[in-house]
Design a protein around this motif. Structure first.
Motif, short mmCIF file in Angstrom:
data_model
loop_
_atom_site.label_atom_id
_atom_site.label_comp_id
_atom_site.label_asym_id
_atom_site.label_seq_id
_atom_site.Cartn_x
_atom_site.Cartn_y
_atom_site.Cartn_z
N ALA A 172 0.83 -1.21 0.00
CA ALA A 172 0.00 0.00 0.00
C ALA A 172 0.87 1.26 0.00
O ALA A 172 0.51 2.26 -0.63
N ASP A 173 2.01 1.20 0.69
CA ASP A 173 2.91 2.35 0.70
C ASP A 173 3.47 2.60 -0.70
O ASP A 173 3.57 3.75 -1.15
N VAL A 174 3.83 1.52 -1.40
CA VAL A 174 4.30 1.66 -2.78
C VAL A 174 3.19 2.27 -3.63
O VAL A 174 3.43 3.19 -4.42
N HIS A 175 1.98 1.80 -3.46
CA HIS A 175 0.86 2.30 -4.26
C HIS A 175 0.60 3.78 -4.01
O HIS A 175 0.35 4.55 -4.95
N ARG A 176 0.69 4.20 -2.77
CA ARG A 176 0.47 5.62 -2.46
C ARG A 176 1.49 6.50 -3.15
O ARG A 176 1.16 7.56 -3.71
N ARG A 177 2.74 6.06 -3.13
CA ARG A 177 3.78 6.86 -3.77
C ARG A 177 3.62 6.87 -5.29
O ARG A 177 3.85 7.88 -5.95
N GLN A 178 3.24 5.74 -5.84
CA GLN A 178 3.00 5.70 -7.28
C GLN A 178 1.85 6.62 -7.67
O GLN A 178 1.94 7.35 -8.67
N ALA A 179 0.76 6.57 -6.92
CA ALA A 179 -0.40 7.40 -7.24
C ALA A 179 -0.04 8.88 -7.19
O ALA A 179 -0.50 9.68 -8.01
#
Length: 200
Positions: A172-179
């Motif tokens: 989820a942390d990776v996804h937040r940064r990607q978004a």
């Protein structure tokens, strides 16, 4: 550098499982070169001949040849042999490039994944966390594509060890940064979202 965050679909000889593909599973290796199964035996023979004959005079071409062989063995489910060839790749790349070169880290990452598939997920997690993710984060930053790929792979190994909530939090942390950096509709962001929705 942070603007380059992505989870890269590797189409080279990188032996990395497709960490962001919803079709990939921890129980199987994905073929980076897209070879059909019918060509595996030919690839195994020709690459083994090249890599074996070249080991007395290792070079970058040799490590590529051995890595291709390891990929083919992995595709065939011959994980013990794949492990042995990857250890050869790692030894050669350390000698040629040093311990923190991109190609050396890639070999360590692939070997860690195979280690997990062979039933040693704790060892795989240690190798990924300490030797791959940590080094890439220090050298390249947390948002660099190869660092992100390694982080996603680490999340999958953690999930295999039964710590699903921890793995999902990492992803989820990776996804937040990607978004934030790429946008919610970017293909890499959507792929990570798919892993989250599917529970890895």
């Amino acid at each position: 550098m942070s603007a380059r965050i992505s989870v890269v679909r590797r189409s080279t000889v990188s032996f990395r499982p497709r960490t962001t593909s919803s079709r990939s599973r921890p129980s199987a290796l994905s073929a980076p070169l897209g070879r059909p199964a019918s060509s595996c035996s030919h690839t195994t023979r020709s690459t083994r001949n090249r890599s074996t004959s070249s080991r007395l005079a290792p070079g970058s071409g040799t490590t590529t040849a051995v890595a291709r062989l390891a990929w083919t063995l992995g595709q065939q489910g011959r994980l013990t042999e794949a492990d042995a060839e990857l250890r050869t790749v790692l030894e050669l790349r350390r000698a040629l490039f040093g311990g923190e070169h991109h190609d050396t880290l890639a070999a360590r990452e692939r070997l860690a994944w195979v280690t997990g598939l062979r039933g040693r997920p704790a060892e795989a997690e240690r190798e990924l966390a300490a030797a791959v993710v940590a080094v890439r984060t220090r050298l390249l930053g947390p948002d660099y594509p190869s660092t992100v790929n390694s982080t996603v792979l680490l999340a999958r190994v953690i999930a295999r060890r039964g710590r699903r909530d921890e793995a999902l939090a990492l992803l989820a942390d990776v996804h937040r940064r990607q978004a934030h950096l790429l946008g919610a509709d970017h293909p890499h962001t959507l792929e990570t979202r798919g892993l989250l929705d599917g529970g890895l």
